[in-house]
Scaffold this active site. Sequence first.
Site, PDB file in Angstrom:
ATOM      1  N   GLY A   1       0.777  -1.073   0.111  1.00 30.21           N
ATOM      2  CA  GLY A   1       0.122   0.158   0.067  1.00 30.21           C
ATOM      3  C   GLY A   1       0.912   1.257  -0.062  1.00 30.21           C
ATOM      4  O   GLY A   1       2.140   1.001   0.270  1.00 30.21           O
ATOM      5  N   PRO A   2       0.211   2.427  -0.245  1.00 29.38           N
ATOM      6  CA  PRO A   2       1.070   3.761  -0.325  1.00 29.38           C
ATOM      7  C   PRO A   2       1.723   4.078   1.002  1.00 29.38           C
ATOM      8  O   PRO A   2       1.308   3.565   2.211  1.00 29.38           O
ATOM      9  CB  PRO A   2      -0.064   4.610  -0.669  1.00 29.38           C
ATOM     10  CG  PRO A   2      -1.254   4.095  -0.315  1.00 29.38           C
ATOM     11  CD  PRO A   2      -1.178   2.455  -0.563  1.00 29.38           C
ATOM     12  N   ILE A   3       2.696   5.274   0.833  1.00 31.41           N
ATOM     13  CA  ILE A   3       3.266   5.648   2.155  1.00 31.41           C
ATOM     14  C   ILE A   3       2.224   6.051   3.252  1.00 31.41           C
ATOM     15  O   ILE A   3       1.548   6.790   3.001  1.00 31.41           O
ATOM     16  CB  ILE A   3       4.307   6.846   1.681  1.00 31.41           C
ATOM     17  CG1 ILE A   3       5.226   6.445   0.750  1.00 31.41           C
ATOM     18  CG2 ILE A   3       4.902   7.249   3.078  1.00 31.41           C
ATOM     19  CD1 ILE A   3       5.902   7.457  -0.169  1.00 31.41           C
ATOM     20  N   GLY A   4       2.684   5.424   4.390  1.00 37.43           N
ATOM     21  CA  GLY A   4       1.860   5.737   5.582  1.00 37.43           C
ATOM     22  C   GLY A   4       0.649   4.964   5.825  1.00 37.43           C
ATOM     23  O   GLY A   4      -0.218   5.318   6.894  1.00 37.43           O
TER      24      GLY A   4
ATOM     25  N   GLY B   1       0.118   1.935   6.880  1.00 39.13           N
ATOM     26  CA  GLY B   1       0.261   1.000   8.058  1.00 39.13           C
ATOM     27  C   GLY B   1       0.724  -0.221   7.662  1.00 39.13           C
ATOM     28  O   GLY B   1       0.576  -1.255   8.616  1.00 39.13           O
ATOM     29  N   LYS B   2       1.421  -0.540   6.660  1.00 39.82           N
ATOM     30  CA  LYS B   2       1.972  -1.610   6.235  1.00 39.82           C
ATOM     31  C   LYS B   2       2.836  -2.360   7.303  1.00 39.82           C
ATOM     32  O   LYS B   2       2.572  -3.407   7.671  1.00 39.82           O
ATOM     33  CB  LYS B   2       2.916  -1.444   4.958  1.00 39.82           C
ATOM     34  CG  LYS B   2       2.103  -1.090   3.665  1.00 39.82           C
ATOM     35  CD  LYS B   2       2.990  -0.933   2.538  1.00 39.82           C
ATOM     36  CE  LYS B   2       4.167   0.064   2.664  1.00 39.82           C
ATOM     37  NZ  LYS B   2       3.748   1.374   2.701  1.00 39.82           N
TER      38      LYS B   2
ATOM     39  N   TYR C   1      12.405  13.587  -1.570  1.00 44.27           N
ATOM     40  CA  TYR C   1      11.365  14.435  -1.314  1.00 44.27           C
ATOM     41  C   TYR C   1      11.515  15.751  -1.555  1.00 44.27           C
ATOM     42  O   TYR C   1      10.403  16.464  -1.608  1.00 44.27           O
ATOM     43  CB  TYR C   1      11.082  14.068   0.190  1.00 44.27           C
ATOM     44  CG  TYR C   1      10.647  12.622   0.280  1.00 44.27           C
ATOM     45  CD1 TYR C   1       9.680  11.921  -0.396  1.00 44.27           C
ATOM     46  CD2 TYR C   1      10.872  11.878   1.631  1.00 44.27           C
ATOM     47  CE1 TYR C   1       9.251  10.943  -0.281  1.00 44.27           C
ATOM     48  CE2 TYR C   1      10.547  10.562   1.697  1.00 44.27           C
ATOM     49  CZ  TYR C   1       9.495   9.915   0.896  1.00 44.27           C
ATOM     50  OH  TYR C   1       8.950   8.647   0.937  1.00 44.27           O
TER      51      TYR C   1
ATOM     52  N   ASP D   1       6.629  -6.414   4.831  1.00 46.84           N
ATOM     53  CA  ASP D   1       5.755  -5.350   4.992  1.00 46.84           C
ATOM     54  C   ASP D   1       6.085  -4.452   3.398  1.00 46.84           C
ATOM     55  O   ASP D   1       5.787  -3.484   3.312  1.00 46.84           O
ATOM     56  CB  ASP D   1       5.983  -4.375   5.953  1.00 46.84           C
ATOM     57  CG  ASP D   1       7.769  -3.866   5.887  1.00 46.84           C
ATOM     58  OD1 ASP D   1       8.263  -4.309   5.345  1.00 46.84           O
ATOM     59  OD2 ASP D   1       7.840  -2.810   6.796  1.00 46.84           O
TER      60      ASP D   1
END
Length: 210
Positions: A11-14, A16-17, A47, A86
């Site tokens: 899943g995308p950044i942040g 909860g992986k 970033y 993860d």
Amino acid sequence: MKNVPFIAVEGPIGVGKSSLAKEIAKQYRYTLLNEIVEENPFLGNFYNDIKEWSFQTEMFFLCNRYKQLEDIERGYLAKGVPVVSDYHIFKNQIFAERTLEASQYDKYRQIYYILTADMPEPNLIIYLRASLNTLLDRISLRGREIEKNIDPTYLLQLTKDYDQFMEKFINDHPHVPVLTFDGDQIDFIKNKTDLEMIFSKIDHQICVNN
């Protein structure tokens, strides 16, 4: 499962992986594989200036994830030890296609397919998705210095890229089951019932594939 259990949480950044993978490892007594993130020396610069630092950033992630998976295959899966990760190395394609210039991406793809040609494939993928606001809230809560300059526009596009990629992955890999959970609707950290619901879905999938 038909083979040694190998679960990948994506899943995308942040989203909860890492938190979910840790809970799965604890529940099922699996070996936990965490992706290398903050160790990437290019990520902070990335970033701040995605175009300038994308190739270095993506190549570092690719090489390190390849080495991690190679070690996991030899040290655990080959010995019959279940693993939960993860991340899935396919995420490299999502990020690279979004950030690299065309000429760089062509070279990157060639290297990617050479390295991953014989990598172990998960026999269950858990896909966590969430809205931009939820992702930003969770990124803020975990307070990683390296993530403070993430562009919300980039993060929003990334969520769309993930949805598109996962839709294609599911169509192209019908033999790999995917469980999708909406992070806007559940909070498995604060709500034990939500976590138990996820475990129930995993239990069912394990039974189906045995």
